[in-house]
Design an enzyme around this catalytic site. Structure first.
Site, short mmCIF file in Angstrom:
data_model
loop_
_atom_site.label_atom_id
_atom_site.label_comp_id
_atom_site.label_asym_id
_atom_site.label_seq_id
_atom_site.Cartn_x
_atom_site.Cartn_y
_atom_site.Cartn_z
N PRO A 2 16.18 4.58 21.01
CA PRO A 2 14.99 3.82 20.65
C PRO A 2 13.79 4.24 21.49
O PRO A 2 13.92 4.43 22.70
CB PRO A 2 15.36 2.37 20.95
CG PRO A 2 16.82 2.36 21.18
CD PRO A 2 17.25 3.75 21.51
N GLU A 3 12.65 4.39 20.85
CA GLU A 3 11.42 4.70 21.57
C GLU A 3 10.51 3.48 21.49
O GLU A 3 10.93 2.42 21.02
CB GLU A 3 10.77 5.95 20.95
CG GLU A 3 11.73 7.15 20.94
CD GLU A 3 11.11 8.41 20.35
OE1 GLU A 3 9.90 8.59 20.44
OE2 GLU A 3 11.87 9.23 19.79
N ARG A 110 28.07 3.34 23.79
CA ARG A 110 28.15 4.39 24.81
C ARG A 110 27.87 3.89 26.21
O ARG A 110 27.96 4.65 27.18
CB ARG A 110 27.24 5.56 24.43
CG ARG A 110 27.78 6.26 23.16
CD ARG A 110 26.99 7.49 22.80
NE ARG A 110 27.09 8.54 23.80
CZ ARG A 110 26.43 9.69 23.73
NH1 ARG A 110 25.64 9.92 22.71
NH2 ARG A 110 26.56 10.60 24.67
#
Ligand SMILES: [Zn+2]
Length: 305
Positions: A2-3, A110
């Site tokens: 995500p940015e 993750r």
């Protein structure tokens, strides 16, 4: 990952549900999330506090809690926040409980996402000052500010944009989109950009990020909204992931190259490769990144990754 637009989308979605509510419990199921702090230490610091605001700085989501306590979340690669899922998600690392009975899960297969605590506004500001540069949607993000930063950089512009200590919140997608809009090759040394190019880049960064926010972010990798809805910006990429497709401006095929270790997309007509010409930067070694990138496209380099 995500940015800024994806994190901002999450913030806008969650804020009405959490602001004004009290965090009744924080259940840390994976201690790695907040180390070196123990999960119970962090939980004790936030438990029972009202959520005054849900903010954002760069790619961090910031819980501003009562008594100047701040909890900074970074989603990293695969983290997402799910509000009231029908059942606890499989990779839940943290559960937030609110006083109206709602539950928010941080799901992160993750396990790279982090939660960090700052006691007091000074501690929060110091935390961000050490990690983040200018906020693109703030009044401080002027072309003069950006030019001052690029001028002293020896990095290629794509690597420069990905450096969170320079401009906060821009990642691989929005760096490609902004460079295409500005007509600047990703491998061009940042220090060689003219004031005019930097002004175009400043506007292109803001426009690209705004387009991302308007589309509620891009749904690639594991990004999901808190309610599982997906953003649509991936359908509107101008250049990112469009290898082989015609450039929307000139029709030449979009090329994939490698910059800053990332798969990078560019139109080498609209974004001309830097030439190795006489330059004051040359003696400083700033050309290293472009040494093999004279006017001939370097197909071997461009084909990798
Ligand atoms: Zn083009």
């Amino acid at each position: 990952m995500p940015e800024l637009p994806e994190v901002e989308t999450i913030r806008r979605h969650l804020a009405p549900h959490v602001e004004g509510r009290v965090l009744t419990a924080l259940d840390v199921r994976d201690e790695r999330w907040c180390r070196p702090l123990a999960g119970e230490e962090l939980a004790a610091a936030v438990r029972g506090r009202r959520v005054e605001a849900l903010g954002r700085r760069g790619k961090y989501l910031v819980w501003e809690l009562e008594d100047d306590v701040h909890l900074m979340l970074h989603l990293r690669m695969t983290g997402t926040l799910l509000l009231d899922p029908p059942e606890p998600p499989r990779y839940a690392r943290v559960r937030f409980a609110l006083d109206d009975g709602r539950e928010l899960y941080f799901d992160d297969p993750r396990r790279f996402g982090t939660g960090e605590l700052a006691l007091g506004g000074d501690a929060r500001d110091a935390f961000f000052a050490a990690r983040l540069g200018v906020e693109p949607f703030s009044a401080d993000f002027t072309s003069a500010h950006l030019y001052a930063l690029t001028k002293v950089s020896r990095a290629p512009i794509k690597a420069f944009l990905l450096d969170q200590r320079k401009v906060a919140g821009v990642g691989n997608i929005y760096a490609d989109e902004a460079l295409f809009r500005a007509g600047i090759h990703p491998l061009r040394p940042a220090g060689q950009l003219t004031r005019k190019q930097v002004a175009a880049l400043r506007d292109a960064v803001v426009t690209s990020l705004e387009a991302g926010v308007a589309a509620k972010g891009a749904s690639i990798d594991d990004f999901r909204h808190p309610d599982g809805v997906e953003g649509t910006f991936q359908d509107r990429f101008l250049i990112h992931l469009r290898e082989g497709e015609p450039c929307q401006v000139c029709g030449r095929p979009v090329r994939k190259l490698r910059a800053a270790g990332r798969g990078t997309y560019a139109c080498e007509k609209c974004q001309p490769r830097p030439r190795q010409g006489p330059s004051k930067n040359r003696r400083r070694g700033a050309q290293a990144a472009t040494r093999n990138s004279d006017r001939r496209p370097d197909r071997s380099a461009a084909a990798s990754s």
